[in-house]
Design a protein around this motif. Structure first.
Motif, PDB file in Angstrom:
ATOM      1  N   SER A  25      20.185  23.400   0.965  1.00  0.00           N
ATOM      2  CA  SER A  25      21.353  22.879   1.665  1.00  0.00           C
ATOM      3  C   SER A  25      21.486  23.482   3.060  1.00  0.00           C
ATOM      4  CB  SER A  25      22.617  23.167   0.846  1.00  0.00           C
ATOM      5  OG  SER A  25      23.757  22.613   1.465  1.00  0.00           O
ATOM      6  N   ARG A  26      21.069  24.741   3.198  1.00  0.00           N
ATOM      7  CA  ARG A  26      21.237  25.457   4.469  1.00  0.00           C
ATOM      8  C   ARG A  26      20.014  25.373   5.380  1.00  0.00           C
ATOM      9  NH1 ARG A  26      25.372  30.134   4.114  1.00  0.00           N
ATOM     10  NH2 ARG A  26      26.557  29.674   2.237  1.00  0.00           N
ATOM     11  N   GLY A  27      19.024  24.549   5.026  1.00  0.00           N
ATOM     12  CA  GLY A  27      17.948  24.287   5.972  1.00  0.00           C
ATOM     13  C   GLY A  27      16.574  24.823   5.637  1.00  0.00           C
ATOM     14  N   ALA A  28      16.384  25.375   4.423  1.00  0.00           N
ATOM     15  CA  ALA A  28      15.033  25.783   4.026  1.00  0.00           C
ATOM     16  C   ALA A  28      14.139  24.544   3.991  1.00  0.00           C
ATOM     17  CB  ALA A  28      15.060  26.448   2.654  1.00  0.00           C
ATOM     18  N   SER A  29      12.866  24.706   4.349  1.00  0.00           N
ATOM     19  CA  SER A  29      11.968  23.545   4.392  1.00  0.00           C
ATOM     20  C   SER A  29      11.508  23.127   3.000  1.00  0.00           C
ATOM     21  CB  SER A  29      10.750  23.840   5.272  1.00  0.00           C
ATOM     22  OG  SER A  29       9.994  24.893   4.716  1.00  0.00           O
ATOM     23  N   ALA A  30      11.371  24.093   2.087  1.00  0.00           N
ATOM     24  CA  ALA A  30      10.920  23.802   0.725  1.00  0.00           C
ATOM     25  C   ALA A  30      11.382  24.902  -0.214  1.00  0.00           C
ATOM     26  CB  ALA A  30       9.399  23.687   0.680  1.00  0.00           C
ATOM     27  N   VAL A  31      11.653  24.516  -1.453  1.00  0.00           N
ATOM     28  CA  VAL A  31      12.042  25.489  -2.481  1.00  0.00           C
ATOM     29  C   VAL A  31      11.279  25.174  -3.761  1.00  0.00           C
ATOM     30  CG1 VAL A  31      13.907  26.322  -3.968  1.00  0.00           C
ATOM     31  CG2 VAL A  31      14.357  25.928  -1.555  1.00  0.00           C
ATOM     32  N   THR A  32      10.689  26.202  -4.349  1.00  0.00           N
ATOM     33  CA  THR A  32      10.052  26.093  -5.661  1.00  0.00           C
ATOM     34  C   THR A  32      10.938  26.816  -6.664  1.00  0.00           C
ATOM     35  OG1 THR A  32       7.848  26.037  -4.668  1.00  0.00           O
ATOM     36  CG2 THR A  32       7.977  26.603  -7.012  1.00  0.00           C
ATOM     37  N   LEU A  33      11.389  26.090  -7.679  1.00  0.00           N
ATOM     38  CA  LEU A  33      12.233  26.651  -8.731  1.00  0.00           C
ATOM     39  C   LEU A  33      11.383  26.828  -9.983  1.00  0.00           C
ATOM     40  CD1 LEU A  33      15.321  24.254  -8.318  1.00  0.00           C
ATOM     41  CD2 LEU A  33      15.090  26.569  -7.388  1.00  0.00           C
ATOM     42  N   VAL A  34      11.257  28.067 -10.446  1.00  0.00           N
ATOM     43  CA  VAL A  34      10.480  28.353 -11.656  1.00  0.00           C
ATOM     44  C   VAL A  34      11.451  28.766 -12.749  1.00  0.00           C
ATOM     45  CG1 VAL A  34       8.644  29.754 -12.672  1.00  0.00           C
ATOM     46  CG2 VAL A  34       8.526  29.109 -10.252  1.00  0.00           C
ATOM     47  N   GLU A  35      11.442  28.047 -13.858  1.00  0.00           N
ATOM     48  CA  GLU A  35      12.371  28.316 -14.960  1.00  0.00           C
ATOM     49  C   GLU A  35      11.678  28.082 -16.297  1.00  0.00           C
ATOM     50  OE1 GLU A  35      15.000  29.274 -17.511  1.00  0.00           O
ATOM     51  OE2 GLU A  35      15.372  29.683 -15.386  1.00  0.00           O
ATOM     52  N   LEU A  36      11.767  29.065 -17.184  1.00  0.00           N
ATOM     53  CA  LEU A  36      11.108  28.997 -18.483  1.00  0.00           C
ATOM     54  C   LEU A  36      11.850  28.087 -19.469  1.00  0.00           C
ATOM     55  CD1 LEU A  36       8.900  29.973 -20.436  1.00  0.00           C
ATOM     56  CD2 LEU A  36      10.324  31.975 -20.907  1.00  0.00           C
ATOM     57  N   ASN A  37      13.182  28.173 -19.498  1.00  0.00           N
ATOM     58  CA  ASN A  37      13.988  27.416 -20.444  1.00  0.00           C
ATOM     59  C   ASN A  37      13.826  25.915 -20.198  1.00  0.00           C
ATOM     60  OD1 ASN A  37      16.508  25.928 -21.310  1.00  0.00           O
ATOM     61  ND2 ASN A  37      16.985  27.927 -22.177  1.00  0.00           N
ATOM     62  N   LYS A  38      13.388  25.198 -21.231  1.00  0.00           N
ATOM     63  CA  LYS A  38      13.062  23.780 -21.073  1.00  0.00           C
ATOM     64  C   LYS A  38      14.275  22.936 -20.666  1.00  0.00           C
ATOM     65  CE  LYS A  38      10.614  20.072 -23.473  1.00  0.00           C
ATOM     66  NZ  LYS A  38       9.940  19.672 -24.713  1.00  0.00           N
ATOM     67  N   LEU A  39      15.415  23.162 -21.332  1.00  0.00           N
ATOM     68  CA  LEU A  39      16.614  22.386 -21.013  1.00  0.00           C
ATOM     69  C   LEU A  39      17.127  22.707 -19.613  1.00  0.00           C
ATOM     70  CD1 LEU A  39      18.676  22.445 -24.361  1.00  0.00           C
ATOM     71  CD2 LEU A  39      17.248  20.619 -23.452  1.00  0.00           C
TER      72      LEU A  39
END
Length: 196
Positions: free
Chosen positions: A77-91
């Motif tokens: 939202s604040r202008g980062a060019s890309a974000v990778t979200l890593v999350e183990l929990n499937k839901l």
């Protein structure tokens, strides 16, 4: 190991997070309420992003233990060019994908995987990394060591959140501590990679 009762997407209890500033300011996103998932509070998030304000524009971000995705969505939202979200929990990971679609944010990538495995195999370099793992498992230190081996630009910023009663986890020696604050049971710090 105790058995965990499986829940369907419809029955999984949900809360919400709010994006504080930027392109998606004021948007509320549903988040999964589950053990180990602690959305960063608005107060802490506001402080952290005040710290990051000069650096967030065009940053390539990694959120290692994404959970609610609050830090990653705020960064986009604040202008980062890309974000990778890593999350183990499937839901939780599915909800991150749903929220990505809701925001029409094509510059977000959601990976459902153990964060330590992801970091071990990582081939990218990130200029901003969030390490906010489940508490009392020593994961911040493990993630920091893996990230330090590969995954950071030369002057990358690393945000680390951990519990105050378990805050002796050791970060790499050349990470310079820039900021530190305590809020209740949480200590949060901003480091800069200075490996030269």
């Amino acid at each position: 190991m105790s058995k965990v009762k499986k829940q369907s997407d419809k029955n999984a209890p949900k809360g919400q997070i709010r994006i504080i500033a930027g392109q998606f300011r004021g948007r509320k996103l549903p988040v999964l309420m589950a053990d180990g998932l602690r959305p960063t509070t608005d107060r802490v998030k506001e402080t952290v992003f005040n710290w990051l304000m000069p650096y967030i524009q065009d940053a390539n971000c990694l959120d290692c233990f994404a959970g609610s995705g609050g830090l990653g969505f705020e960064a986009i939202s604040r202008g980062a060019s890309a974000v990778t979200l890593v999350e183990l929990n499937k839901l939780a990971a599915q909800l991150l994908k749903d929220n990505k679609a809701l925001l029409k944010a094509d510059n977000i990538q959601v990976i459902q995987q153990n964060a330590l495995d992801f970091l071990h195999n990582n081939q990218q370099s990130y200029s901003l990394v969030f390490i906010d793992p489940p508490f009392r498992k020593g994961l911040a230190q493990q993630a920091a060591q893996l990230l330090n081996e590969k995954g950071l630009t030369d002057d990358a910023l690393i945000y680390v959140e951990m519990e105050t009663d378990h805050n002796t986890q050791i970060m790499p020696s050349h990470w310079q501590l820039l900021k530190e604050k305590v809020a209740g049971q949480v200590v949060y710090r901003l480091y800069q990679n200075s490996a030269d």
